[in-house]
Design a protein around this motif. Structure first.
Motif, PDB file in Angstrom:
ATOM      1  N   LYS A   1       0.832  -1.148  -0.155  1.00 55.63           N
ATOM      2  CA  LYS A   1       0.157   0.188  -0.074  1.00 55.63           C
ATOM      3  C   LYS A   1       0.788   1.283   0.203  1.00 55.63           C
ATOM      4  O   LYS A   1       1.973   1.169   0.582  1.00 55.63           O
TER       5      LYS A   1
ATOM      6  N   HIS B   1       0.929   5.572   0.523  1.00 61.47           N
ATOM      7  CA  HIS B   1       0.358   6.728   0.737  1.00 61.47           C
ATOM      8  C   HIS B   1       1.320   7.897   0.682  1.00 61.47           C
ATOM      9  O   HIS B   1       2.289   8.089   1.418  1.00 61.47           O
ATOM     10  N   ARG B   2       0.926   8.740  -0.148  1.00 56.13           N
ATOM     11  CA  ARG B   2       1.559   9.970  -0.533  1.00 56.13           C
ATOM     12  C   ARG B   2       1.123  11.164   0.340  1.00 56.13           C
ATOM     13  O   ARG B   2      -0.137  11.635   0.221  1.00 56.13           O
ATOM     14  N   VAL B   3       2.068  11.882   0.762  1.00 62.48           N
ATOM     15  CA  VAL B   3       1.900  13.142   1.757  1.00 62.48           C
ATOM     16  C   VAL B   3       2.997  13.892   1.241  1.00 62.48           C
ATOM     17  O   VAL B   3       4.171  14.204   1.505  1.00 62.48           O
ATOM     18  N   ASN B   4       2.253  15.197   0.570  1.00 70.61           N
ATOM     19  CA  ASN B   4       3.467  16.349  -0.061  1.00 70.61           C
ATOM     20  C   ASN B   4       4.496  15.351  -0.716  1.00 70.61           C
ATOM     21  O   ASN B   4       4.151  14.586  -1.627  1.00 70.61           O
TER      22      ASN B   4
ATOM     23  N   ILE C   1      -0.388   8.473   9.707  1.00 70.78           N
ATOM     24  CA  ILE C   1      -0.529   7.890   8.279  1.00 70.78           C
ATOM     25  C   ILE C   1      -1.225   6.436   8.482  1.00 70.78           C
ATOM     26  O   ILE C   1      -0.734   5.735   9.447  1.00 70.78           O
TER      27      ILE C   1
END
Lengths: 176, 207
Positions: B44, B46-49, B187
């Motif tokens: 999986k 998860h992109r954050v900035n 996250i």
């Protein structure tokens, strides 16, 4: 009977009108625009709810701590007031406790401000990221933010995508 | 690899409420490729900035195969290793930064002390910021290892494991990481029951 040149002109004009209409419709359809009510998205964002709950829990713990200090101060104050000539040691002890109370109160307030700012920054940054992702996935040209400060004076209801964005943010934040 | 392209949906031929009949059988190399393929649900992202957080759930069969380092093991030894690995649920957490060259822990440093604080956090404190939510229960990360990459790769890898005894297998899991390394906040990575339990079968004829 129309002569040949008139027929050519009429047909050309019709082609031109049809082309302009087609171009107009195409441009209209290719610009996908929607708007979101920022405050509503913020209030319904799970990350905000979780961090707010955490902040409130920390605050409750701090309040219990301050209340116990206030109670101790009150007891000491009553004792001092009941005496005609309280000793210097007792006055100094009261003063020390008062300083501890004021120091803790200030410390908690500063900490609360710092943590609130940090959380807000994280929430807004994440909201921006997810709305960006949503726009890209749904092929939007623009998603406008209505912050009740006049940035959007009017928006047709069908262009209001706030509920969809709230739902998307919920899924995305939960890692789904 | 072709097998990696085989979608999760096509593994199960007949999936009732309680029975799962796995029909896809893969030889070990293809099994590994399948597990690693992001679209098959074990990886999986998860992109954050500018940050990318990846979580990779490693099934016990996969770990047993990796552990064999290409050596052909007998069925019984492989089964035994699978059993050992199945006592925990293993995950990799990988943190990377877009177009970064060099060590990720040096990214956007404010001072040298900051770098040392990050190393200390990764090595000793980060474990407490990781948990698994399973059927309303929050389980701690039982095993944690920071795989330091120095300047070799521009990413950090953390090996995580959760005690399988505490996990309800028929319930989804959410791995929660509170990023205090780069201050990105909470996250989450959600795994459905199918993500974890429906896997291709290892073809036994080659072993």
């Amino acid at each position: 009977m129309l002569n040949k040149s008139k027929v050519v002109i009429i047909v050309s004009l019709m082609i031109l009108i049809v082309s302009i209409c087609w171009l107009f419709i195409r441009t209209e359809n290719s610009l996908k625009v929607g708007y979101v009510k920022i405050q509503e998205v913020f209030d319904n964002f799970d990350m905000k709810k979780e961090l707010q709950a955490r902040l409130e829990s920390t605050e409750r713990g701090q309040k219990i701590h301050l209340d116990s200090l206030t109670f101790a101060l009150q007891v000491m104050s009553d004792k001092l007031n009941a005496q005609k000539n309280p000793s210097e040691a007792e006055i100094a002890a009261f003063s020390r406790l008062k300083n501890v109370y004021l120091g803790r109160k200030k410390e908690f307030e500063e900490e609360k401000q710092k943590v609130t700012n940090e959380y807000n920054e994280q929430i807004i940054s994440r909201m921006r990221q997810y709305i960006n992702d949503y726009g890209r996935e749904q092929a939007y040209t623009f998603i406008l933010g209505d912050d009740n400060n006049g940035s959007i004076m009017y928006g047709a209801q069908e262009k209001n995508i706030t509920p969809d964005v709230i739902q998307y943010l919920k899924q995305k934040y939960q890692g789904k | 690899m072709l097998s990696a392209c085989v979608k999760r949906d096509s593994i199960v031929a007949n999936q009732g409420k309680d029975d799962k009949i796995s029909v896809l059988q893969l030889p070990s190399n293809n099994f590994i490729a399948w597990v690693r393929e992001p679209t098959n649900g074990l990886r999986k992202e998860h992109r954050v900035n500018e940050f990318t957080f990846s979580m990779f759930q490693k099934p016990s069969q996969y770990l047993a195969l990796i552990d064999s380092r290409g050596e052909i093991l007998s069925d019984s030894i492989l089964k035994q290793r699978e059993m050992e690995y199945s006592e925990m649920e293993y995950y990799d957490l990988i943190i990377s930064v877009d177009s970064l060259q060099g060590e990720i822990l040096k990214y956007n440093l404010s001072s040298k002390n900051d770098y040392e604080a990050r190393i200390k956090y990764c090595a000793f404190e980060m474990q407490k910021d990781i948990s698994m939510v399973n059927d309303g229960d929050t389980l701690p990360c039982s095993i944690f290892h920071f795989e330091r990459a120095y300047d070799v790769t521009p990413r950090c890898t953390f090996l995580l494991a959760f005690d399988a005894k505490g996990i309800k297998k028929d319930k989804p899991r959410t791995i929660v990481y509170e990023d205090n390394l780069f201050k990105n906040g909470i996250i989450k990575f959600h795994y459905t029951v199918n993500d974890i339990s429906v896997l291709p079968k290892l073809a036994t004829d080659e072993r």
